[in-house]
Design a protein around this motif. Structure first.
Motif, PDB file in Angstrom:
ATOM      1  N   GLY A  48      13.931  -4.457  -8.309  1.00 57.13           N
ATOM      2  CA  GLY A  48      14.213  -5.628  -7.476  1.00 57.13           C
ATOM      3  C   GLY A  48      14.879  -5.288  -6.152  1.00 57.13           C
ATOM      4  O   GLY A  48      15.151  -6.170  -5.356  1.00 57.13           O
ATOM      5  N   LEU A  49      15.137  -4.006  -5.915  1.00 61.65           N
ATOM      6  CA  LEU A  49      15.819  -3.603  -4.685  1.00 61.65           C
ATOM      7  C   LEU A  49      14.858  -3.595  -3.500  1.00 61.65           C
ATOM      8  O   LEU A  49      13.659  -3.408  -3.681  1.00 61.65           O
ATOM      9  CB  LEU A  49      16.380  -2.185  -4.850  1.00 61.65           C
ATOM     10  CG  LEU A  49      17.552  -2.028  -5.799  1.00 61.65           C
ATOM     11  CD1 LEU A  49      17.803  -0.552  -6.075  1.00 61.65           C
ATOM     12  CD2 LEU A  49      18.798  -2.691  -5.228  1.00 61.65           C
ATOM     13  N   PRO A  50      15.387  -3.761  -2.288  1.00 58.68           N
ATOM     14  CA  PRO A  50      14.514  -3.611  -1.119  1.00 58.68           C
ATOM     15  C   PRO A  50      13.992  -2.182  -1.071  1.00 58.68           C
ATOM     16  O   PRO A  50      14.674  -1.266  -1.542  1.00 58.68           O
ATOM     17  CB  PRO A  50      15.441  -3.901   0.063  1.00 58.68           C
ATOM     18  CG  PRO A  50      16.826  -3.764  -0.458  1.00 58.68           C
ATOM     19  CD  PRO A  50      16.787  -4.040  -1.923  1.00 58.68           C
ATOM     20  N   PRO A  51      12.800  -1.966  -0.516  1.00 58.96           N
ATOM     21  CA  PRO A  51      12.277  -0.603  -0.447  1.00 58.96           C
ATOM     22  C   PRO A  51      13.277   0.301   0.275  1.00 58.96           C
ATOM     23  O   PRO A  51      13.915  -0.151   1.226  1.00 58.96           O
ATOM     24  CB  PRO A  51      10.992  -0.738   0.374  1.00 58.96           C
ATOM     25  CG  PRO A  51      10.772  -2.186   0.607  1.00 58.96           C
ATOM     26  CD  PRO A  51      11.946  -2.959   0.121  1.00 58.96           C
ATOM     27  N   PRO A  52      13.427   1.550  -0.166  1.00 64.56           N
ATOM     28  CA  PRO A  52      14.410   2.429   0.467  1.00 64.56           C
ATOM     29  C   PRO A  52      14.041   2.687   1.923  1.00 64.56           C
ATOM     30  O   PRO A  52      12.924   3.093   2.210  1.00 64.56           O
ATOM     31  CB  PRO A  52      14.328   3.716  -0.351  1.00 64.56           C
ATOM     32  CG  PRO A  52      13.017   3.659  -1.072  1.00 64.56           C
ATOM     33  CD  PRO A  52      12.672   2.215  -1.240  1.00 64.56           C
ATOM     34  N   ALA A  53      14.953   2.405   2.835  1.00 62.29           N
ATOM     35  CA  ALA A  53      14.677   2.667   4.248  1.00 62.29           C
ATOM     36  C   ALA A  53      15.949   3.191   4.915  1.00 62.29           C
ATOM     37  O   ALA A  53      16.049   4.363   5.244  1.00 62.29           O
ATOM     38  CB  ALA A  53      14.176   1.404   4.937  1.00 62.29           C
TER      39      ALA A  53
ATOM     40  N   ALA B 183      20.415   7.630 -10.121  1.00 63.47           N
ATOM     41  CA  ALA B 183      19.594   8.823 -10.348  1.00 63.47           C
ATOM     42  C   ALA B 183      18.402   8.902  -9.418  1.00 63.47           C
ATOM     43  O   ALA B 183      17.907   9.989  -9.151  1.00 63.47           O
ATOM     44  CB  ALA B 183      19.118   8.852 -11.803  1.00 63.47           C
ATOM     45  N   SER B 184      17.940   7.764  -8.920  1.00 65.13           N
ATOM     46  CA  SER B 184      16.660   7.870  -8.221  1.00 65.13           C
ATOM     47  C   SER B 184      16.559   7.182  -6.869  1.00 65.13           C
ATOM     48  O   SER B 184      15.494   7.208  -6.269  1.00 65.13           O
ATOM     49  CB  SER B 184      15.537   7.387  -9.146  1.00 65.13           C
ATOM     50  OG  SER B 184      15.889   6.158  -9.703  1.00 65.13           O
ATOM     51  N   ARG B 185      17.632   6.617  -6.386  1.00 62.88           N
ATOM     52  CA  ARG B 185      17.522   5.970  -5.074  1.00 62.88           C
ATOM     53  C   ARG B 185      17.484   7.046  -3.983  1.00 62.88           C
ATOM     54  O   ARG B 185      18.491   7.735  -3.739  1.00 62.88           O
ATOM     55  CB  ARG B 185      18.721   5.044  -4.876  1.00 62.88           C
ATOM     56  CG  ARG B 185      18.648   4.200  -3.623  1.00 62.88           C
ATOM     57  CD  ARG B 185      17.666   3.082  -3.770  1.00 62.88           C
ATOM     58  NE  ARG B 185      17.791   2.102  -2.685  1.00 62.88           N
ATOM     59  CZ  ARG B 185      16.860   1.207  -2.421  1.00 62.88           C
ATOM     60  NH1 ARG B 185      15.739   1.164  -3.145  1.00 62.88           N
ATOM     61  NH2 ARG B 185      17.037   0.347  -1.447  1.00 62.88           N
ATOM     62  N   PRO B 186      16.357   7.234  -3.312  1.00 64.13           N
ATOM     63  CA  PRO B 186      16.256   8.382  -2.393  1.00 64.13           C
ATOM     64  C   PRO B 186      17.143   8.264  -1.161  1.00 64.13           C
ATOM     65  O   PRO B 186      17.484   9.269  -0.552  1.00 64.13           O
ATOM     66  CB  PRO B 186      14.767   8.398  -2.004  1.00 64.13           C
ATOM     67  CG  PRO B 186      14.243   7.058  -2.330  1.00 64.13           C
ATOM     68  CD  PRO B 186      15.112   6.459  -3.388  1.00 64.13           C
TER      69      PRO B 186
END
Ligand code: GTP
Ligand code: MG
Length: 207
Positions: free
Chosen positions: A24-29, A112-115
């Motif tokens: 549900g998070l905004p795409p990583p930018a 663990a995975s939010r770039p």
């Protein structure tokens, strides 16, 4: 200090999204800084102090209030833009097991995975110091990173509610926490704003 204050002035701050799962998070930018710690330690209050907004982030006397990952956007006077991420608090006994089962994967999945995650600001109460739950989180951040993700985000230790202890106890208590944790610690008060510029320096260095 006046120079730091000016460049850390927040010219825009807004809520971006609340998510109950990493999907549900905004795409990583944008680069992100996450705020973690036990329930009631003062995460939401610290974020309001950082963003210079009185109640953009909801705070409460009821521990376990923040049950979602809440993403905020802030832009500073010198042009720096970043996301500030409020994570659900842990270590609150009254939260049901079912609820804990629902949160843990969300929290761990995000960490663990939010770039775009650059740093985790770990808040501890200056009167309690670093406890077992906090150490687990630090270990998880350092080691729980998925192989395909970027390098682990750094951990920035903050001791909050500094205003709750007498002035002459503040330095010795911070030193105690620093020595026990073996990492630098920033003393912070959401009431007085103390520590805000020091925390922004660490955040800037992590971006
Ligand atoms: P959860 O969302 O439940 O995990 O809590 P939280 O970590 O976001 O804590 P929150 O910011 O909601 O603060 C909890 C309580 O502590 C509130 O009553 C705040 O007013 C109080 N508080 C937070 N930071 C400070 C501080 O620096 N000084 C003082 N005196 N009180 C604080
Ligand atoms: Mg909160």
């Amino acid at each position: 200090m006046a120079e730091a204050e000016e460049k850390n002035r927040v010219v825009e701050a807004k809520f971006v999204a609340g998510a109950t799962s990493p999907d549900g998070l905004p795409p990583p930018a944008l680069a992100e800084i996450a705020f973690a710690g036990r329930s009631n330690v003062g995460k939401s209050s610290l974020m309001n102090a950082l963003m210079q907004r009185r109640s953009l982030v909801r705070t409460s006397n009821t521990p376990g209030r923040t049950r979602e990952i809440n993403v905020f956007y802030a832009r500073l006077a010198d042009g720096l833009a970043l996301n500030l991420v409020d994570l659900p608090g842990y270590g609150f006994a009254k939260v049901s097991k079912a609820e804990k089962r629902a949160w843990a994967p969300m929290l761990e999945g995000y960490l663990a995975s939010r770039p775009t995650l650059r740093a985790v600001v770990l808040l501890v109460d200056v009167r309690r110091g670093v406890e077992d739950d906090d150490r687990e989180l630090v270990d998880f951040v350092a080691r729980g990173r998925k192989a395909d993700a970027n390098k682990p985000p750094e951990t920035i230790l903050v001791a909050t509610k500094l205003d709750k202890i007498a002035l002459n106890k503040q330095k010795p208590e911070l030193l105690k926490i620093r020595n026990a944790a073996k990492v630098p610690v920033i003393g912070f008060s959401a009431e007085t704003g103390e520590g805000r510029d020091a925390l922004f320096s660490r955040i800037r260095a992590a971006l």
